[in-house]
Every structure is written in C-alpha cells, then in structure tokens.
Design an enzyme around this catalytic site. Structure first.
Site, PDB file in Angstrom:
ATOM      1  N   ARG A 150      48.430  33.609  44.738  1.00 29.62           N
ATOM      2  CA  ARG A 150      47.546  32.408  44.561  1.00 29.62           C
ATOM      3  C   ARG A 150      48.162  30.942  44.941  1.00 29.62           C
ATOM      4  O   ARG A 150      47.619  30.045  44.300  1.00 29.62           O
ATOM      5  CB  ARG A 150      47.257  32.651  43.104  1.00 29.62           C
TER       6      ARG A 150
ATOM      7  N   CYS B 288      39.253  34.560  37.329  1.00 28.39           N
ATOM      8  CA  CYS B 288      40.557  34.710  36.633  1.00 28.39           C
ATOM      9  C   CYS B 288      41.054  33.396  36.040  1.00 28.39           C
ATOM     10  O   CYS B 288      41.324  32.700  37.010  1.00 28.39           O
ATOM     11  CB  CYS B 288      41.395  35.730  37.204  1.00 28.39           C
TER      12      CYS B 288
END
Length: 265
Positions: free
Chosen positions: A149, A196
């Site tokens: 990420r 998320c």
C-alpha cells in the site's frame, strides 16, 4: 480546464470533507498551469478522509486526455480501475483480476499500490508516466519503490499515464478468476466508506483483529465500525471528520494499527 468551489464530501466515497477549489485539468498544458501553486491530487476519493474545514491548496482532478485509455498502449491515470478490469476481461487480457472491486482511479491505485490478497497494482504495470518538476518522465515499476500500500513517487509527482502488463488468456479462465475474487470480497459493507481503514500487520488481518476485540458496531456520532467487516468505518449519514478520527483513535488504543487512508487536514 474547469475551476469551481466544491464540497469534498461529494467527491469522496466516505462522504466527509469541506470546501476546496477543484481544478479539473484536461490537457498537459492545463496540468502545468494548475501546478503553479500548492496543490493536492484527487482521484476517485476512495481511500481518503478530508477535514470538514476543507483544504487551502488547489485540488487537482484529472479529466480529458488523462481519462482515455488503450489496454494495449497507454492508459490515463484518470481512468476508472473497475472499468479497466471489466474491459480487460472482455478483451481476453489477464492481469487485473486481483483488483476487482477497488473503486479507484488508475493514478490513485498506482500511488498507493492498491490491491487485495489476489494481486496489487504494481503487478500489472509495465511503465508509469509521472509529472514532476514541470516535466513528464517515464519510470519502470522497479524504480518507484512499490511496497504494501505504498510507492515512492518523485516528490510532488502526479501519475499521468501507465502501460499495463497484460497477457492474453481464455475469457472463461479470466471469468473464473474474477468470480473467485468476487466471492472472497463478499461481505464488505454497502454503506459509505473509504475502504479498508487500516493496513494489515505482517501475517495478520486488521479486520480480524478488530473483530476479535469486539469492536464491530463501535460508534462515535455518525461514524461506526462496520458490522459486516471490522476494517471498515462507515458513514451512517452525516459523519464528521472529528467523529471518524475519534473512532480511529479508539481502535488504535486497543490495537496498534497503521492507518491506510490518506488524510487531508
């Protein structure tokens, strides 16, 4: 180029955010002009939490030539990732299946190396064009420091185009893969969210940790930990920035998780 005053809550999937000047650029010349003052880049707003006070910097959004794409050539960073996944599958081109269900623009997906346990954006890249320092430069994926990420774009860099690394596969095989990914992502909340909230710790699931602590349903004002998936914070209607951040801090008091969202405050 279009310049307008907007509320950023209307441009984020969480539905939180105050006023800003939005610059929608349609050509390279527009982009050069828009970046002559301090700026932020807005993609599809799917991994973003914005202050109710808004931001002072220009907010740049890519339109026009930055939204065009050629699956076998260059794809604009303003193109929608869900559309690319669909079009690639229909063309018999494999490599994007693991990104199914991610509501991002291509540029944002590259910047944060968006992905699932089935694959990441970096896996599908052959080349990335970045605008920085007043010029456009093409990078190989290995030059951009992709990780979980994250990426290491040049300072202030804006992803403008990418070339995808796709392979021809039987359409039936691609569809089976998409069904597998889709099935695994069932149960994600339908209410407004920013995806998320936290990064998964090594070898663990942030959602499972939050669930085990009994934090599903924990609420601060209009913000709540989803009952369906522990790693989602949902907007019940009129959540405010401070309510969302207070909920984030409450969770982090129980378990030291790193925020996955980008925060503009």
């Amino acid at each position: 180029m279009r310049v307008e005053t907007v509320l950023l809550k209307d441009y984020t999937t969480l539905g939180v955010g105050g006023p800003a000047k939005l610059w929608t650029v349609e050509t390279p010349e527009d982009l050069k002009r828009a970046t002559e003052a301090p700026y932020r880049i807005l993609g599809n707003g799917s991994n973003l939490l914005v202050s109710d006070q808004g931001v002072k910097e220009r907010v740049i959004r890519l339109g026009g030539v930055f939204q065009t794409y050629d699956l076998r050539g260059w794809v604009g960073a303003g193109a929608l990732l869900p559309l690319l996944v669909k079009e690639a599958a229909e063309a018999g081109l494999s490599g994007l299946e693991g990104l199914l269900g991610i509501p991002a623009q291509v540029g944002g997906a590259v910047k944060m190396n968006a992905g699932t346990r089935f694959g990441e954006m970096a896996d599908a890249l052959e080349a990335v064009e970045v605008f920085h320092g007043g010029r456009f430069e093409v990078f190989r994926p290995e030059e951009l420091g992709f990780g979980y990420r994250t990426s290491r774009l040049p300072e202030g860099g804006i992803v403008t185009r990418v070339r995808l690394r796709l392979k021809e596969r039987p359409k039936e095989e691609i569809q089976r893969r998409l069904q597998e990914v889709d099935q695994a992502r069932k149960g994600q909340p339908k209410k407004k969210s920013a995806g998320c909230a936290f990064k998964n710790p090594p070898g663990q699931s942030a959602g499972r940790l939050i669930d085990q602590l009994g934090l599903k349903g924990l609420r601060v004002g209009g913000a709540m930990v989803s009952l369906e998936h522990g790693n989602f914070i949902v907007n019940l209607g009129n959540a405010r920035f401070e309510e969302v951040m207070a909920l984030v801090r409450r969770i982090q008091e129980e378990v030291p998780l790193e925020l996955e969202w980008e925060v503009w405050a």
